[in-house]
Design an enzyme around this catalytic site. Structure first.
Site, mmCIF file in Angstrom:
data_model
loop_
_atom_site.group_PDB
_atom_site.id
_atom_site.type_symbol
_atom_site.label_atom_id
_atom_site.label_comp_id
_atom_site.label_asym_id
_atom_site.label_seq_id
_atom_site.Cartn_x
_atom_site.Cartn_y
_atom_site.Cartn_z
ATOM 1 N N ARG A 115 7.185 -12.972 12.623
ATOM 2 C CA ARG A 115 6.788 -13.346 11.249
ATOM 3 C C ARG A 115 6.690 -14.859 11.068
ATOM 4 O O ARG A 115 7.096 -15.393 10.034
ATOM 5 C CB ARG A 115 7.768 -12.788 10.208
ATOM 6 C CG ARG A 115 7.881 -11.299 10.185
ATOM 7 C CD ARG A 115 6.982 -10.685 9.122
ATOM 8 N NE ARG A 115 7.122 -9.251 9.154
ATOM 9 C CZ ARG A 115 7.701 -8.539 8.208
ATOM 10 N NH1 ARG A 115 8.173 -9.112 7.151
ATOM 11 N NH2 ARG A 115 7.769 -7.238 8.331
ATOM 12 N N ARG A 126 5.496 -15.447 4.169
ATOM 13 C CA ARG A 126 5.790 -15.927 2.815
ATOM 14 C C ARG A 126 6.718 -17.131 2.727
ATOM 15 O O ARG A 126 6.827 -17.744 1.680
ATOM 16 C CB ARG A 126 6.373 -14.772 1.999
ATOM 17 C CG ARG A 126 5.336 -13.727 1.664
ATOM 18 C CD ARG A 126 5.957 -12.516 1.030
ATOM 19 N NE ARG A 126 6.765 -11.781 1.996
ATOM 20 C CZ ARG A 126 7.629 -10.831 1.682
ATOM 21 N NH1 ARG A 126 7.814 -10.513 0.424
ATOM 22 N NH2 ARG A 126 8.307 -10.208 2.630
ATOM 23 N N ARG A 136 -2.405 -16.268 0.018
ATOM 24 C CA ARG A 136 -2.064 -14.923 -0.485
ATOM 25 C C ARG A 136 -2.394 -14.789 -1.981
ATOM 26 O O ARG A 136 -2.852 -13.736 -2.414
ATOM 27 C CB ARG A 136 -0.573 -14.688 -0.223
ATOM 28 C CG ARG A 136 0.009 -13.404 -0.755
ATOM 29 C CD ARG A 136 -0.451 -12.203 0.047
ATOM 30 N NE ARG A 136 0.230 -11.006 -0.393
ATOM 31 C CZ ARG A 136 -0.148 -10.252 -1.412
ATOM 32 N NH1 ARG A 136 -1.215 -10.590 -2.125
ATOM 33 N NH2 ARG A 136 0.526 -9.166 -1.736
ATOM 34 N N ASP A 168 -0.344 -5.817 9.796
ATOM 35 C CA ASP A 168 0.929 -5.157 9.526
ATOM 36 C C ASP A 168 0.993 -3.856 10.313
ATOM 37 O O ASP A 168 -0.048 -3.240 10.559
ATOM 38 C CB ASP A 168 1.073 -4.866 8.025
ATOM 39 C CG ASP A 168 2.511 -4.537 7.678
ATOM 40 O OD1 ASP A 168 3.312 -5.469 7.541
ATOM 41 O OD2 ASP A 168 2.855 -3.340 7.617
ATOM 42 N N TYR A 176 8.073 5.142 7.252
ATOM 43 C CA TYR A 176 7.437 4.652 6.018
ATOM 44 C C TYR A 176 6.623 5.762 5.355
ATOM 45 O O TYR A 176 6.672 5.946 4.138
ATOM 46 C CB TYR A 176 6.550 3.434 6.319
ATOM 47 C CG TYR A 176 7.373 2.188 6.593
ATOM 48 C CD1 TYR A 176 7.848 1.415 5.541
ATOM 49 C CD2 TYR A 176 7.709 1.809 7.885
ATOM 50 C CE1 TYR A 176 8.627 0.284 5.776
ATOM 51 C CE2 TYR A 176 8.483 0.683 8.132
ATOM 52 C CZ TYR A 176 8.943 -0.071 7.072
ATOM 53 O OH TYR A 176 9.723 -1.177 7.310
HETATM 54 O O1 1CP Z 1 3.522 -13.738 11.897
HETATM 55 C C1 1CP Z 1 3.718 -12.531 11.790
HETATM 56 O O2 1CP Z 1 4.565 -11.930 12.478
HETATM 57 C C2 1CP Z 1 2.989 -11.814 10.696
HETATM 58 C C3 1CP Z 1 2.400 -10.494 10.994
HETATM 59 C C4 1CP Z 1 3.293 -9.298 10.609
HETATM 60 C C5 1CP Z 1 3.977 -8.435 11.476
HETATM 61 C C6 1CP Z 1 4.114 -8.583 12.979
HETATM 62 C C7 1CP Z 1 3.501 -8.806 9.284
HETATM 63 C C8 1CP Z 1 2.968 -9.432 8.073
HETATM 64 N N1 1CP Z 1 4.208 -7.627 9.387
HETATM 65 C C9 1CP Z 1 4.538 -7.396 10.696
HETATM 66 C C10 1CP Z 1 5.249 -6.253 11.272
HETATM 67 C C11 1CP Z 1 6.001 -5.345 10.378
HETATM 68 N N2 1CP Z 1 5.699 -4.920 9.105
HETATM 69 C C12 1CP Z 1 7.175 -4.651 10.774
HETATM 70 C C13 1CP Z 1 7.793 -4.720 12.156
HETATM 71 C C14 1CP Z 1 8.709 -5.879 12.338
HETATM 72 C C15 1CP Z 1 9.924 -5.862 11.442
HETATM 73 O O3 1CP Z 1 10.832 -5.044 11.657
HETATM 74 O O4 1CP Z 1 9.939 -6.694 10.526
HETATM 75 C C16 1CP Z 1 7.595 -3.852 9.689
HETATM 76 C C17 1CP Z 1 8.798 -2.956 9.631
HETATM 77 C C18 1CP Z 1 6.645 -4.025 8.642
HETATM 78 C C19 1CP Z 1 6.643 -3.327 7.331
HETATM 79 C C20 1CP Z 1 6.515 -4.309 6.233
HETATM 80 N N3 1CP Z 1 5.333 -4.807 5.812
HETATM 81 C C21 1CP Z 1 7.536 -4.985 5.556
HETATM 82 C C22 1CP Z 1 9.024 -4.766 5.757
HETATM 83 C C23 1CP Z 1 9.552 -3.915 4.651
HETATM 84 C C24 1CP Z 1 10.910 -3.343 4.974
HETATM 85 O O5 1CP Z 1 11.899 -3.948 4.613
HETATM 86 O O6 1CP Z 1 10.939 -2.317 5.613
HETATM 87 C C25 1CP Z 1 6.940 -5.888 4.683
HETATM 88 C C26 1CP Z 1 7.616 -6.826 3.728
HETATM 89 C C27 1CP Z 1 5.541 -5.772 4.834
HETATM 90 C C28 1CP Z 1 4.485 -6.585 4.201
HETATM 91 C C29 1CP Z 1 4.163 -7.790 4.981
HETATM 92 N N4 1CP Z 1 3.769 -7.748 6.323
HETATM 93 C C30 1CP Z 1 3.492 -9.030 6.749
HETATM 94 C C31 1CP Z 1 3.707 -9.915 5.641
HETATM 95 C C32 1CP Z 1 3.514 -11.404 5.659
HETATM 96 C C33 1CP Z 1 4.118 -9.135 4.539
HETATM 97 C C34 1CP Z 1 4.396 -9.630 3.139
HETATM 98 C C35 1CP Z 1 3.297 -9.171 2.255
HETATM 99 C C36 1CP Z 1 2.769 -10.203 1.312
HETATM 100 O O7 1CP Z 1 2.473 -11.350 1.673
HETATM 101 O O8 1CP Z 1 2.581 -9.821 0.149
#
Ligand code: 1CP
Length: 348
Positions: free
Chosen positions: A25, A29, A38, A75, A149
């Site tokens: 990540r 954000r 965003r 994602d 999910y």
């Molecule tokens: O630089 C990077 O790594 C960004 C790319 C990326 C990746 C690799 C994002 C962007 N998401 C992910 C993987 C991801 N998404 C995982 C696997 C890794 C981990 O365990 O964190 C998981 C479980 C998700 C699911 C997800 N999507 C979450 C987590 C929620 C939770 O607590 O279970 C969230 C917050 C998202 C949305 C998301 N994905 C990525 C971003 C930047 C965001 C925020 C959304 C926004 O900007 O509004």
């Protein structure tokens, strides 16, 4: 040595000047420039599915920090979306599925539309051309984690819906996992064709299964995805995975990502013995400490390791929005200035 040479050297076990740097990540954000992009899109999907915007946010941390690899901006839930289940990313950023999959009735609505994922493949091709000096990382969610999910709707750490399905209607869950596995295999193959140097399988919720269930409900599907990647490097990330280490290593991945719950020296030794690479370890919350404590923690951790050759030191999970960008710079600078011992290990 540029970042890509360093990253590929690490993956191929050829000589490198220091371990490559990459953080989960790293685009996201916590960066004001990400929040600016965003706020200009209607929703998160638009960001993932517009290659120009997605590659712009991939570049942001590379412009600020000395990083060696970029991860495609997307994602894990894009695959769930492509399989026909609607996902809403609310203001808090957490995903929500309005019509969760909880019975065979909902399975009938699943249908994998490959074209949904095409823009993500275009982003990878674009990054491969525009970032000749950086490694490019692709990724996919493990079928189990995607199903968590899709079945929970809104995730909680009890995972009570998916566990109920597992015990009450195991065949329904198996079909769902197979569906996601097929989509994930296709997506991984295509990411490799598009130019990804390495693939990570994120099994963020595998740790909740327990030793008796992990192989059957999560690891075997990850193994199928690894086979689809053929000999291309694949890293497996299961949160809270120390209890499963032997099972994970038995699948012979190129590498694994670990969080801070795995004891580093023991984990590294067991990985080195099997020539498996390691990524991660540090708790992202460490970055709330003072600069002195961060530097001291990193140096003490590194001093306790005999050979650093198999380890890409990094955070053990994603950077959260509450982390100060300056602390990421300090974290990376401290690692880069360390006197590494990168002599090849005598593996047994
Ligand atoms: O630089 C990077 O790594 C960004 C790319 C990326 C990746 C690799 C994002 C962007 N998401 C992910 C993987 C991801 N998404 C995982 C696997 C890794 C981990 O365990 O964190 C998981 C479980 C998700 C699911 C997800 N999507 C979450 C987590 C929620 C939770 O607590 O279970 C969230 C917050 C998202 C949305 C998301 N994905 C990525 C971003 C930047 C965001 C925020 C959304 C926004 O900007 O509004």
């Amino acid at each position: 040595m540029n970042g890509r040479e360093r990253f590929l050297g690490f993956l191929n076990r050829t000589p490198i000047d220091r371990p490559p740097m990459w953080i989960m990540r790293q685009a996201g954000r916590y960066l004001p420039e990400y929040r600016a992009v965003r706020s200009g899109v209607t929703d998160f999907h638009q960001l993932c599915y517009t290659p120009e915007l997605a590659s712009e946010v991939v570049m942001q941390p590379l412009q600020r920090f000395n990083l060696d690899a970029a991860i495609v901006f997307a994602d894990i839930l894009n695959v769930v979306d492509a399989c026909g289940t609607e996902i809403v990313f609310g203001q808090s950023g957490g995903p929500c599925i309005t019509k969760p999959i909880r019975s065979s009735r909902e399975l009938d609505n699943l249908c994998f539309k490959k074209e949904t994922l095409a823009p993500i493949l275009q982003t990878i091709s674009k990054l491969r051309i525009e970032l000749p000096n950086h490694g490019v990382i692709g990724f996919v969610g493990s079928p189990w984690t995607l199903a968590c999910y899709a079945v929970e709707g809104q995730i909680t750490k009890e995972l009570s819906q998916i566990k109920t399905l597992l015990y009450k209607e195991p065949l329904v869950l198996k079909q769902l996992l197979e569906h996601y596995c097929e989509a994930a295999c296709w997506f991984v193959e295509e990411q490799i064709h598009a130019g990804a140097d390495c693939i990570i399988i994120f099994d963020s919720w595998g740790g909740a299964l327990g030793c008796d269930l992990f192989n059957e409900w999560s690891l075997q599907y990850q193994q199928t995805i690894m086979q689809a990647a053929k000999s291309h490097p694949v890293f497996l990330f299961t949160r809270n995975s120390y209890a499963y280490l032997d099972s994970i290593l038995a699948t012979k991945p190129n590498g694994i990502c670990i969080d801070w719950t795995c004891p580093l020296p023991e984990t590294l030794k067991r990985c080195q013995n099997q020539d498996v690479l390691l990524h991660g370890h540090f708790d992202p919350k460490l970055l709330h400490a003072s600069d002195e404590v961060i530097q001291q923690t990193i140096r003490q951790t590194l001093d306790h390791i005999e050979s650093h050759r198999h380890w890409l030191p990094s955070l053990g999970h994603g950077i959260t929005p509450d982390i100060e960008p300056n602390k990421i710079k300090l974290f990376l600078d401290t690692l880069q200035q360390y006197h590494w011992n990168l002599a090849p290990l005598m593996t047994i």
